[in-house]
Design an enzyme around this catalytic site. Structure first.
Site, PDB file in Angstrom:
ATOM      1  N   SER A  69       0.894  -1.237  -0.065  1.00 35.50           N
ATOM      2  CA  SER A  69       0.042   0.017   0.061  1.00 35.50           C
ATOM      3  C   SER A  69       0.968   1.276  -0.105  1.00 35.50           C
ATOM      4  O   SER A  69       0.431   2.237  -0.239  1.00 35.50           O
ATOM      5  CB  SER A  69      -0.925  -0.031   1.095  1.00 35.50           C
ATOM      6  OG  SER A  69      -0.180  -0.049   2.425  1.00 35.50           O
ATOM      7  N   HIS A 100      -2.126  -3.063  -6.246  1.00 34.28           N
ATOM      8  CA  HIS A 100      -2.454  -2.484  -4.948  1.00 34.28           C
ATOM      9  C   HIS A 100      -4.119  -2.357  -5.041  1.00 34.28           C
ATOM     10  O   HIS A 100      -4.939  -1.752  -5.388  1.00 34.28           O
ATOM     11  CB  HIS A 100      -2.109  -1.165  -4.843  1.00 34.28           C
ATOM     12  CG  HIS A 100      -2.666  -0.607  -3.316  1.00 34.28           C
ATOM     13  ND1 HIS A 100      -2.943   0.771  -2.977  1.00 34.28           N
ATOM     14  CD2 HIS A 100      -2.662  -1.114  -2.065  1.00 34.28           C
ATOM     15  CE1 HIS A 100      -3.093   0.716  -1.639  1.00 34.28           C
ATOM     16  NE2 HIS A 100      -3.173  -0.382  -1.354  1.00 34.28           N
ATOM     17  N   GLU A 152      -4.754  -0.049  -7.968  1.00 30.05           N
ATOM     18  CA  GLU A 152      -3.747   0.987  -8.596  1.00 30.05           C
ATOM     19  C   GLU A 152      -2.539  -0.206  -9.300  1.00 30.05           C
ATOM     20  O   GLU A 152      -2.234  -1.168  -8.440  1.00 30.05           O
ATOM     21  CB  GLU A 152      -3.200   1.536  -7.454  1.00 30.05           C
ATOM     22  CG  GLU A 152      -3.818   2.629  -7.047  1.00 30.05           C
ATOM     23  CD  GLU A 152      -3.157   3.496  -5.739  1.00 30.05           C
ATOM     24  OE1 GLU A 152      -3.131   4.840  -5.666  1.00 30.05           O
ATOM     25  OE2 GLU A 152      -2.550   3.033  -4.748  1.00 30.05           O
ATOM     26  N   ASN A 156      -3.395   6.563  -1.318  1.00 30.36           N
ATOM     27  CA  ASN A 156      -2.805   6.734   0.085  1.00 30.36           C
ATOM     28  C   ASN A 156      -1.881   7.987   0.321  1.00 30.36           C
ATOM     29  O   ASN A 156      -1.952   8.697   1.315  1.00 30.36           O
ATOM     30  CB  ASN A 156      -1.991   5.525   0.546  1.00 30.36           C
ATOM     31  CG  ASN A 156      -2.866   4.258   0.872  1.00 30.36           C
ATOM     32  OD1 ASN A 156      -3.903   4.275   1.253  1.00 30.36           O
ATOM     33  ND2 ASN A 156      -2.287   3.049   0.773  1.00 30.36           N
TER      34      ASN A 156
END
Length: 667
Positions: free
Chosen positions: A439, A460, A472, A510
């Site tokens: 992540s 991800h 992702e 993130n």
């Protein structure tokens, strides 16, 4: 003769065949397209067909009219996807959007009113195989009968509300009449889908037939013309004398889920049902409220962003090492929450999946959850068992050698990940795609111990995997383009939306989320309650407050990810204090909130005024917007459109605003 008149029309998208039973089979086959849509050309041709039938019924032809009409399609993709959304988007870009969109709605309304009148004179059937969405379902509802082919791919939906528009071609009028107001509003206000069997169970489909006998079923319906099943007593009351009561109850429930100023369409649908029985031509103000809002244009934009991500996943993998090998077996390493859910999701998409972990207990937990998830989704016991058979517990990693795709979903620890991939590389097929579900850690760092780092791609997923559509796809400096394409293609095949990003701490989602969450936690440090902060952001349009999100993700995870992404920023005091007490959020039943049986317990009363709440929300969202803009400028994500798509589908950023950069530019 009517059939000759139809042939004289020289139709491009419709073809008519009169069989020996005097039943006219009208096939929709949009020319040069893999999917049927009710484009302006298709609708114009259908209008001409209806006019020919009107002449026939009026006795203007020497021969008698057909005994019945069956509307169907043989396209493999499905019956019809409804209106051509691209035409709506083109209309939305014009200055007279409200007026031109009204014409599209009114024309469709009048056309299906004609079809309904025809259905009173001769039996008409909508024969549905595959998807039947939006305007296509409104067409089907205008027929006397709906016949659904009993297959998993057959489904019905009125998804207009998800685009910020409404089913103005008669769906609001006819769906409650057919299945009752509660079932109808459940479908229309959420845009949810029902499969063939549920459609039959709730009365939407009049006949459920296997494909091999469906033609006979249609002919039998036309010959016998059975009376349609009436609504039960309660539904008749809600359609009649208790309509206002039903409206009030549904509206009250809706207000708990959506804010009218943000999402006017569901409220407009309810108003049009109550006041005009779904007729959009009788009250222009409702159309103006829905289509005149910025929400409609923004949600249409979000639809196009989704389609753009889908198209990225359709890359043809022409790599010499990947295109020859269809994906059959997926191996997941790590049976934690993410690994387990990734495995379950891949099984649901039809793949054989082995799941590896050192812990027997963790694997057992995944198997138990899988069994529960499969039984919720499918009533058929054989289907449940066959799915569970495709999920293989694997303590020693036997699946690595067989797998076409290997996904590492271990703890977010660099050394652990490096060691896992060193072992995988020795055992895996040379053609296998190696994926890390990291992540926040850069792919270059993970691949340092690999002999061939070109094979490793970041893939991800987001939690919860079964609900979050985005994945992702992270490209390192060394990543081979062929394997990157393979990863994009794989993501599409498991029905997720791939977003290509460059390897950078936190990637896109993130990286933008952490400054936002940390801003919220520093606001707690400044004395504002979690309840006030979360309420402010939910009122602004976010689906979940930032502190509830931190509790859900886990405070320990937030600290670990924060250290990777925002190294220059000090950790919020409240976060340090809670983690020192081992209060990690929902999983420990205590974080910013107390949690009982998986539910948040909130006791603090709200103190902020509406103005203070609005100002707080604007301040809290700024770091997210600024970070999104900077990541586009740095080239981490290719374009503003992709950045907006990633933040919407990865964080839940308020869709009605059209994305953070779009909102910033149009504020």
């Amino acid at each position: 003769m009517l059939i000759d008149e139809l042939k004289n029309l020289k139709l491009k998208n419709w073809s008519a065949v009169l069989n020996e039973d005097e039943v006219l089979w009208l096939e929709l086959n949009k020319v040069h397209k893999s999917t049927n849509t009710l484009s302006s050309e298709v609708r114009e041709e259908f209008g001409k067909i209806l006019s020919i039938f009107e002449k026939g019924i009026a006795g203007k032809f020497s021969e008698k009219i057909p005994a019945g009409l069956v509307i169907h399609s043989k396209k493999r993709t499905g019956f019809c996807a409804g209106a051509d959304v691209n035409e709506f988007v083109e209309t939305a870009e014009k200055e007279n959007w409200e007026i031109s969109s009204r014409k599209i709605v009114y024309d469709g309304w009048y056309m299906f009113e004609k079809l309904e009148q025809l259905s009173k004179k001769i039996p008409t059937i909508a024969l549905v195989r595959g998807f039947c969405f939006g305007g296509a379902l409104e067409l089907a509802l205008s027929c006397r009968y709906i016949v659904a082919i009993d297959e998993e791919t057959t489904s019905f939906s009125l998804p207009e509300v998800q685009l910020g528009i409404y089913p103005g071609w008669g769906g609001i009028k006819r769906l409650p009449q057919k299945i009752g107001p509660i079932n109808a509003m459940n479908m229309m206000l959420s845009g949810s889908f029902v499969n063939a069997r549920k459609a039959y169970r709730i009365g939407l489909a009049d006949v459920l037939s296997p494909a091999r006998t469906v033609e006979n079923s249609c002919i039998r319906l036309i010959k016998n013309q059975p009376k349609k099943t009436e609504l039960n007593h309660i539904n008749r009351l809600m359609q009649g004398p208790l309509k206002k009561v039903a409206y009030f109850l549904i509206r009250r429930s809706l207000k708990k889920k959506a804010i009218e100023a943000h999402y006017p369409a569901p409220f407009g649908i309810l108003d049009l049902w109550l006041k005009q029985n779904g007729d959009p031509t009788k009250d222009e103000s409702i159309h103006s409220k829905i289509l005149g809002s910025r929400t409609a244009k923004n949600l249409l934009r979000v639809f196009l962003l989704r389609e753009k991500l889908k198209s990225l996943g359709k890359i043809n993998t022409k790599a010499k090492n990947t295109d020859q090998y269809p994906i059959k077996h997926i191996h997941v390493i790590g049976a934690g929450t993410m690994g387990g859910d990734i495995a379950i999701w891949c099984v649901l998409q039809g793949f054989i999946v082995s799941i590896q972990d050192l812990s027997v207990e963790q694997i057992a937990r995944v198997m138990k959850k899988a069994s529960r998830d499969f039984s919720r989704k499918f009533k058929n016991k054989y289907k449940q068992k066959s799915l569970l058979d495709n999920l293989i517990p694997d303590l020693i990693g036997s699946g690595v050698k067989k797998a076409d795709v290997i996904i590492e979903a271990a703890t977010e620890n660099l050394e652990v990940k490096r060691n896992i991939f060193s072992e995988i590389e020795r055992e895996a097929k040379s053609t296998a795609l190696l994926c890390s579900n990291t992540s926040s850690i850069k792919i270059e760092e993970i691949s340092k111990k690999l002999k061939d780092p070109n094979r490793l791609v970041g893939v991800h997923f987001f939690n919860p995997v079964l609900k979050m559509p985005l994945v992702e796809i992270i490209k390192s400096n060394q990543c081979d383009q062929n394997f990157l394409n393979f990863a994009m293609n794989f993501t599409s095949r498991i029905k997720k939306l791939p977003l290509p990003v460059k390897s950078s701490p936190g990637f896109l989602v993130n990286a933008v989320l952490m400054p936002y969450l940390q801003s919220a936690m520093r606001t707690v440090d400044n004395g504002i309650s979690p309840e006030d902060i979360d309420y402010a952001m939910k009122s602004w349009g976010m689906p979940m407050g930032p502190l509830e999100l931190v509790d859900t993700v886990g405070l320990d995870i937030c600290i670990a990810v924060g250290e990777t992404i925002t190294q220059s920023e000090p950790t919020p005091i409240c976060l340090e204090e809670l983690t020192q007490k081992r209060h990690f959020g929902k999983k420990t039943n205590q974080g910013f909130y107390k949690w009982e049986k998986g539910r948040k317990v909130s006791k603090t009363k709200l103190k902020l005024t509406d103005t203070e709440r609005k100002n707080l929300a604007e301040n809290l969202i700024k770091p997210l917007i600024q970070k999104t803009i900077s990541l586009v400028e740095e080239g981490i994500v290719e374009s503003e459109e992709l950045a907006d798509a990633g933040v919407i589908f990865g964080t839940g950023f308020a869709p009605f605003l059209g994305g953070p950069i779009h909102y910033h530019k149009n504020k």
